[in-house]
Each structure stands twice: as C-alpha cells, then as structure tokens.
Design an enzyme around this catalytic site. Structure first.
Site, mmCIF file in Angstrom:
data_model
loop_
_atom_site.group_PDB
_atom_site.id
_atom_site.type_symbol
_atom_site.label_atom_id
_atom_site.label_comp_id
_atom_site.label_asym_id
_atom_site.label_seq_id
_atom_site.Cartn_x
_atom_site.Cartn_y
_atom_site.Cartn_z
ATOM 1 N N ASP A 24 4.294 7.709 11.527
ATOM 2 C CA ASP A 24 3.559 6.596 10.936
ATOM 3 C C ASP A 24 2.906 5.816 12.071
ATOM 4 O O ASP A 24 3.151 6.083 13.245
ATOM 5 C CB ASP A 24 4.491 5.721 10.093
ATOM 6 C CG ASP A 24 5.515 5.007 10.937
ATOM 7 O OD1 ASP A 24 5.525 5.218 12.174
ATOM 8 O OD2 ASP A 24 6.306 4.244 10.380
ATOM 9 N N ASP A 39 8.728 10.521 1.734
ATOM 10 C CA ASP A 39 9.711 10.354 2.803
ATOM 11 C C ASP A 39 10.519 9.121 2.465
ATOM 12 O O ASP A 39 10.026 8.227 1.780
ATOM 13 C CB ASP A 39 9.044 10.130 4.170
ATOM 14 C CG ASP A 39 8.666 8.666 4.362
ATOM 15 O OD1 ASP A 39 7.627 8.261 3.803
ATOM 16 O OD2 ASP A 39 9.416 7.922 5.012
ATOM 17 N N CYS A 75 27.705 22.686 -5.859
ATOM 18 C CA CYS A 75 26.722 22.435 -4.795
ATOM 19 C C CYS A 75 26.916 23.465 -3.688
ATOM 20 O O CYS A 75 28.049 23.759 -3.283
ATOM 21 C CB CYS A 75 26.869 21.023 -4.243
ATOM 22 S SG CYS A 75 25.788 20.689 -2.826
ATOM 23 N N CYS A 84 25.934 23.244 -0.566
ATOM 24 C CA CYS A 84 25.861 22.723 0.809
ATOM 25 C C CYS A 84 27.174 22.975 1.557
ATOM 26 O O CYS A 84 28.220 23.191 0.952
ATOM 27 C CB CYS A 84 25.502 21.239 0.821
ATOM 28 S SG CYS A 84 26.901 20.104 0.729
ATOM 29 N N CYS A 140 30.162 20.638 0.582
ATOM 30 C CA CYS A 140 30.799 20.932 -0.709
ATOM 31 C C CYS A 140 31.512 22.278 -0.700
ATOM 32 O O CYS A 140 32.486 22.473 -1.423
ATOM 33 C CB CYS A 140 29.770 20.882 -1.829
ATOM 34 S SG CYS A 140 29.213 19.196 -2.176
ATOM 35 N N HIS A 142 25.156 16.739 2.758
ATOM 36 C CA HIS A 142 25.122 16.861 1.297
ATOM 37 C C HIS A 142 23.906 16.161 0.707
ATOM 38 O O HIS A 142 23.198 16.734 -0.138
ATOM 39 C CB HIS A 142 26.398 16.300 0.645
ATOM 40 C CG HIS A 142 26.259 16.219 -0.842
ATOM 41 N ND1 HIS A 142 26.434 17.310 -1.668
ATOM 42 C CD2 HIS A 142 25.860 15.196 -1.646
ATOM 43 C CE1 HIS A 142 26.169 16.959 -2.916
ATOM 44 N NE2 HIS A 142 25.822 15.681 -2.931
HETATM 45 ZN ZN LIG Z 1 27.032 19.323 -1.430
#
Ligand SMILES: [Zn+2]
Length: 390
Positions: A92, A264, A302, A304, A307, A333
């Site tokens: 920016d 963003d 999930c 990720c 998880c 996560h």
């Molecule tokens: Zn997760």
C-alpha cells in the site's frame, strides 16, 4: 504483463473469477491476501504460506519506510529477496497508516507531514515519494497515495477526495518502473455521488486495477455493502477490483457477489493471536473454559496442520501458558480457513453455484455481535477524531 482475464461469471450475481498476470506469477481471483505488515505474516514462515496456498502477500510501505527503510530493502534485493517470498506482493502507499497511526499529521495540497509513532521523528510523504518508496520495495502491485477520510463526514470527504484525485494523477506521472501495476484508489466515504465521481475520475487515468478504499473503518456493514453496490459498477469490468482492508468471511462473500476480485485484511491473523478461531459456524474463542479438556480439533474435518494434529484442549493450554506455538497454530488454521473459502468461492463461480454456496455459508456462519462490533469501530473513529483535534 498485468493481463486480467475473466474465466467465469456467476449467473445470479456480479461474482466473477479470473486470472491476473504479474511478474511473480498468475493470481487466481477472487483471492485473499494475508497481511505481512512489516514484511512478515506474523508467526508464519513463507514455507507455511506456500503450503497454505497463499498467492499474494501484502506489506505496508509506511512501516517499512520507517523501519528498516526502503533503501535498505532495495539493496537487499527488494521485498521479495529481503523477506524470502517468491510469489506476488502488494504494497500500500502508506497513506492509510499515516492517517491512522502517525502521532501527528498535517495535510496540504502537496502531501502529508507526520511524526513516526516509533520515535517521534518528522517525515513527509508526497505522491512522488510514495511511488519512489514503493519502487524501491519492488512489489508487483503498488498503490496510489490517497487520503482515507472518516466515512460519514461529508465535508471532510469532499476535501479529501480532491486531494486523492490530484495525487492519483501525480502518482501515475511519477511511476518509472513498468514491472509494477499501479492501482488507483476510489474514496468518497458512504456518499454515492462522491464514490461515482471518484470512480469516474480514476477510470479516466486508465489504471491496470482499481481499489476501493475507506471502507470497514467506522461505517455499518449495510453502509459498506450499499457503497459497494454503487461503486463497483462504475469500475471497468476488464480490470481487477480490490477491496482494501476487508476480510471477514461474510464481507468477502458479499464483496465477491458484488464483483470484487481482491481482498486483504489483518483479521484472520490478528484474531488468531488472541485465541479467536474462524470456523464454518462462526468465530470460536479458544480461551473459553469449555475447551479445557476438549479432545476435538478446532474444526472437525479441517485439513489444516493444526486441526490434523492437535486438540482444542492442547491449543487452549498453549494460549493459557503463553507458548508461541499457540500463535503459530492458530494463525495456520485461520489462514487455511480464509484461503480454503476463496478456493471454494472460485470453484462455485466456475460451476455456476456461487449464490447457493453463499446462502448456505451465511446460514451456518454465526456473525459476531453486530452492535458490539459497530460500537468498537465507532470508539476507534472517535479516538482518531480526538487525536486530530489535539
Ligand atoms: Zn484447521
């Protein structure tokens, strides 16, 4: 370079998916860019970001200009080399931070003078110096210097818009590098006529992309969505559209439905560090006692790393004990949640099922209390006004 191709359009909304070419790779849109304020997405390595599937990272010119300095970063190979990130970067202009963080600021037609919140030292940004700083940093997408006004103040918005427009033309004229896409920023608060005038003026300068600034800074969600309703149709359909500083899941879906391509926000990474986890049913506070012995992952199903390997009880323990691994796993996560949401959005736009997906997501996603959010934003705006009156 900077070719933007729309690959699919949703038949029931203004949502579209596309591919935006940059020197460091093609961006699949709609996308969410994690924020690396000081050339680092807090608590993660670039390797984590690649594994999460992040495509674009944002860095802040204001912060990097003050520390360690844009010349130092240029000598270190630009932001890509300095922070070890080989995919696209967006910087920016620093304008927003001057207006929200600097200890003192004085605006005139030519630029803005401010004091650093780090050491009180005196600095000045002009459209030309903001471009020079961003050319030294070397991001793929750079932004015009603009003035972000309090969204409900009509008089201030009119005065600020005149400066923002004059600065946009000067930024465009000051640009020397051809390998950076300079985006214009539409301002105008919540006022439809100002937003339309701003979009029209910037369209005349023919930027390779257009940002919508000055939202999510004190107005209600309904005012933000209404402002998008009047602003987005005024922007060229064949250029990417970037909604700055907006990234709550519900706002991303509403923005995409209105034709926004880039988002963003610090939200997923910032709330993660406070123990706030994003799930399909809403935000969950890991610090709550109810999770003390909970063997489930943050969100069952999930994919990720957090998880797949750890329980809520373990993560809560890390937070309560002040262990830095908690910040890392919670950030993993939350960014996975946002980036997975974007993958699903793109898939559903291609399949023509985006509107049904949005309705189902919003039906299951419990929103944080709107009144307390709005009160929080209003307090923030009030603090800014008090500071400015000092
Ligand atoms: Zn997760």
């Amino acid at each position: 370079m900077f070719d933007f191709r729309i690959t699919a359009k949703d038949p029931h909304s203004s949502a579209r998916s596309g591919r935006f070419e940059t020197p460091h790779g093609i961006l699949e849109t709609p996308l969410f860019a994690p924020v690396g304020t000081r050339a680092t997405v807090k608590a993660l390595t670039p390797r984590d970001l690649y594994e999460l599937g992040a495509s674009l990272v944002l860095a802040n010119t204001y912060h990097l200009y003050l520390r360690p300095g844009t010349d130092l970063i240029q000598d270190a190979g630009g932001l890509h080399g300095f922070m070890g990130w080989s995919k696209p970067i967006l910087t920016d202009s620093g304008g927003f931070q001057v207006f929200s963080l600097a200890l003192m600021r004085k605006i005139d037609a030519d630029g803005v003078t401010f004091r650093s919140q780090i050491d009180g030292s005196l600095h000045r940004f002009t459209p030309e110096s903001a471009i020079a700083a961003q050319e030294a940093l070397g991001a793929d997408i750079i932004m015009c210097l603009d003035e972000c006004a309090e969204p409900l103040d009509r008089d201030y918005n009119e005065a600020a818009l005149a400066r923002t427009h004059a600065w946009a033309a000067r930024c465009k004229a000051a640009q020397r590098r051809a390998d950076q896409a300079l985006f214009g920023i539409v301002q105008g608060g919540i006022f439809p006529d100002l937003r339309k005038a701003s979009a029209s003026m910037l369209r005349g300068l023919d930027f390779p992309g257009y940002a919508i600034g000055g939202l999510s800074v004190g107005e209600t969600k309904d005012q933000m969505y209404a402002t998008l309703d009047v602003t987005v149709p005024e922007l060229p359909a064949f250029r990417p559209r970037y909604l700055m500083g907006v990234g709550a899941p519900e706002d991303i879906l509403e923005g995409v439905a209105r034709g926004v391509d880039l988002f963003d926000c610090v939200l997923p990474t910032r709330v993660a560090r406070n123990g706030g986890l994003l799930t399909g049913r809403g935000r969950m506070n890991l610090r709550n006692a109810q999770y003390a012995a909970d063997p489930l992952p943050i969100e069952p199903g999930c994919a990720c790393y957090a998880c797949q390997h750890f329980s809520r009880a373990y993560l809560r323990h890390l937070f309560k004990a002040g262990e830095i691994l908690g910040l890392h796993l919670a950030t993993i996560h939350n960014l996975h949640f946002e980036l997975q949401l974007m993958r699903e959005i793109r898939m559903h736009i291609s399949a023509g099922t985006f509107t049904a997906f949005k309705a189902q997501f919003l039906a299951e996603y419990r929103l944080p209390d709107q009144e307390s959010r709005h009160a929080q934003r209003a307090r923030y705006a009030q603090r800014l006004r008090e500071r400015d009156n000092r």
